[in-house]
Design an enzyme around this catalytic site. Structure first.
Site, PDB file in Angstrom:
ATOM      1  CG  ASP A  44      -2.249   1.489   1.072  1.00 43.48           C
ATOM      2  OD1 ASP A  44      -1.560   2.039   0.135  1.00 43.48           O
ATOM      3  OD2 ASP A  44      -2.487   0.445   2.136  1.00 43.48           O
ATOM      4  CE1 TYR A 129      -5.217  10.451 -12.114  1.00 41.36           C
ATOM      5  CE2 TYR A 129      -6.513  11.655 -14.650  1.00 41.36           C
ATOM      6  CZ  TYR A 129      -5.453  11.101 -14.061  1.00 41.36           C
ATOM      7  OH  TYR A 129      -4.747  10.034 -14.668  1.00 41.36           O
ATOM      8  CE  LYS A 133      -1.595  10.473 -12.580  1.00 36.76           C
ATOM      9  NZ  LYS A 133      -0.865   9.414 -12.430  1.00 36.76           N
ATOM     10  NE  ARG A 167     -11.117  12.917 -23.398  1.00 37.70           N
ATOM     11  CZ  ARG A 167      -9.803  12.414 -22.723  1.00 37.70           C
ATOM     12  NH1 ARG A 167      -8.975  13.232 -23.254  1.00 37.70           N
ATOM     13  NH2 ARG A 167     -10.373  11.262 -22.200  1.00 37.70           N
TER      14      ARG A 167
HETATM   15  C1  15L Z   1      -6.717   9.154 -17.899  1.00 39.85           C
HETATM   16  O1  15L Z   1      -5.379   9.756 -17.394  1.00 39.85           O
HETATM   17  C2  15L Z   1      -7.348   7.493 -16.600  1.00 39.85           C
HETATM   18  O2  15L Z   1      -6.358   7.406 -16.498  1.00 39.85           O
HETATM   19  C3  15L Z   1      -8.008   7.017 -17.966  1.00 39.85           C
HETATM   20  O3  15L Z   1      -8.068   6.278 -16.797  1.00 39.85           O
HETATM   21  C4  15L Z   1      -8.677   7.188 -18.846  1.00 39.85           C
HETATM   22  O4  15L Z   1      -9.866   8.702 -18.155  1.00 39.85           O
HETATM   23  C5  15L Z   1      -8.025   9.253 -19.912  1.00 39.85           C
HETATM   24  O5  15L Z   1      -6.788   9.790 -18.817  1.00 39.85           O
HETATM   25  C6  15L Z   1      -8.232   9.277 -20.740  1.00 39.85           C
HETATM   26  O6  15L Z   1      -8.281  10.729 -20.452  1.00 39.85           O
HETATM   27  O7  15L Z   1      -8.944   8.775 -21.309  1.00 39.85           O
END
Ligand code: 15L
Length: 272
Positions: A44, A129, A133, A167
């Site tokens: 973990d 999210y 990153k 997309r």
């Molecule tokens: C990401 O960063 C995700 O981890 C993945 O699950 C998708 O959602 C991808 O982007 C995306 O933009 O399609």
């Protein structure tokens, strides 16, 4: 043969990479979810002790472990901020120099679809999210400059055997192309800190990926060969913001379905 740790090994990208890279490296797979494999170690990453244990004795790390979509802050904080710090710091303490960090197209998701961006653009995250990153990218920069560690930051589009929708025709990357890019991150001798886009050689790409090409990346696939099929299935959307920006629904949604979430048990119908 190099020993390479893959965290988040039970996830989508982890599963593709474990398959594509088997035989090329001695893989150590890790996740907090179980996996039936001889080379698997459960861990973990929100716990420093676990990170110290799994990073011992490896030559490089592909750090995929974390929260992979937009969602509640607490989950993102634990996995992508605290977990990422633990992993980079554990690598430093164990003398592991090389890390491939899969950042995301969502670190730059608020760039418009009608502009082409390269690896030098300032981040424009489209979600919490995406921000997490950007944190990983910045932490890597710090560990490269301050401690001499080496990073390939791969802003991944979407890894899948084929592009899923319109997309993704611009951001798709095939399993063999992501494996090639990640291998550059593990094996290239003179790497210090580089940002590249994790996309195939897509005709509709929103990225100038010349930095990846400079490092030797030669994508074998192009989403265009699926375009007709994908566009025929695409339903029209009235979400103007999602359609305008590269990040799509991440630009408006507070939560995106998490492919890694434990499946809810199916309720059995009650007998009368
Ligand atoms: C990401 O960063 C995700 O981890 C993945 O699950 C998708 O959602 C991808 O982007 C995306 O933009 O399609």
């Amino acid at each position: 043969m190099k020993t390479v740790l893959i965290t988040g090994a039970t996830g989508d990208v982890g599963t593709h990479l474990a398959r594509e890279l088997a035989g090329k490296y001695k893989l150590r797979l890790s996740d907090r979810r179980p996996l039936k494999a001889k080379n698997f170690v459960k861990a973990d990453i929100s716990k420093m002790a676990d990170c110290l244990r799994i990073t011992k004795g490896v030559d490089a790390i592909i750090h995929l472990g974390g929260y992979s979509v937009e969602g509640p802050w607490e989950g993102i904080l634990q996995a992508n901020i605290i977990g990422c710090y633990h992993m980079f710091e554990a690598a430093r303490r164990n003398g592991v120099k090389r890390i491939v960090f899969p950042t995301s197209n969502h670190a730059t998701g608020f760039y418009r679809r009608d502009e082409k961006i390269d690896h030098r653009v300032y981040p424009r995250p489209d979600s919490r999210y995406g921000v997490s990153k950007v944190f990983g990218e910045a932490l890597g920069r710090l560990y490269a400059d301050k401690y001499g560690m080496e990073f390939l930051m791969v802003r991944i589009g979407n890894v899948h055997p084929f592009p899923l929708d319109k997309r993704r025709l611009s951001i798709w990357i095939s399993p063999r192309d992501i494996a090639q890019l990640v291998s550059i991150g593990i094996d290239r001798a003179d790497l210090k800190f580089e940002v590249v886009y994790g996309v195939s050689g897509n005709k509709r790409s929103w990225y100038d990926n010349s930095n990846a090409e400079r490092l030797g990346y030669r994508p074998q696939d192009d989403a265009e060969s699926y375009a007709q099929e994908v566009l025929a299935k695409e339903k029209p959307s009235d979400n103007k913001i999602a359609e305008t920006y590269q990040g799509g629904i991440f630009c408006t949604a507070e939560e995106v379905p998490n492919p890694a979430a434990p499946k809810k048990p199916v309720k059995k119908a009650r007998r009368k």
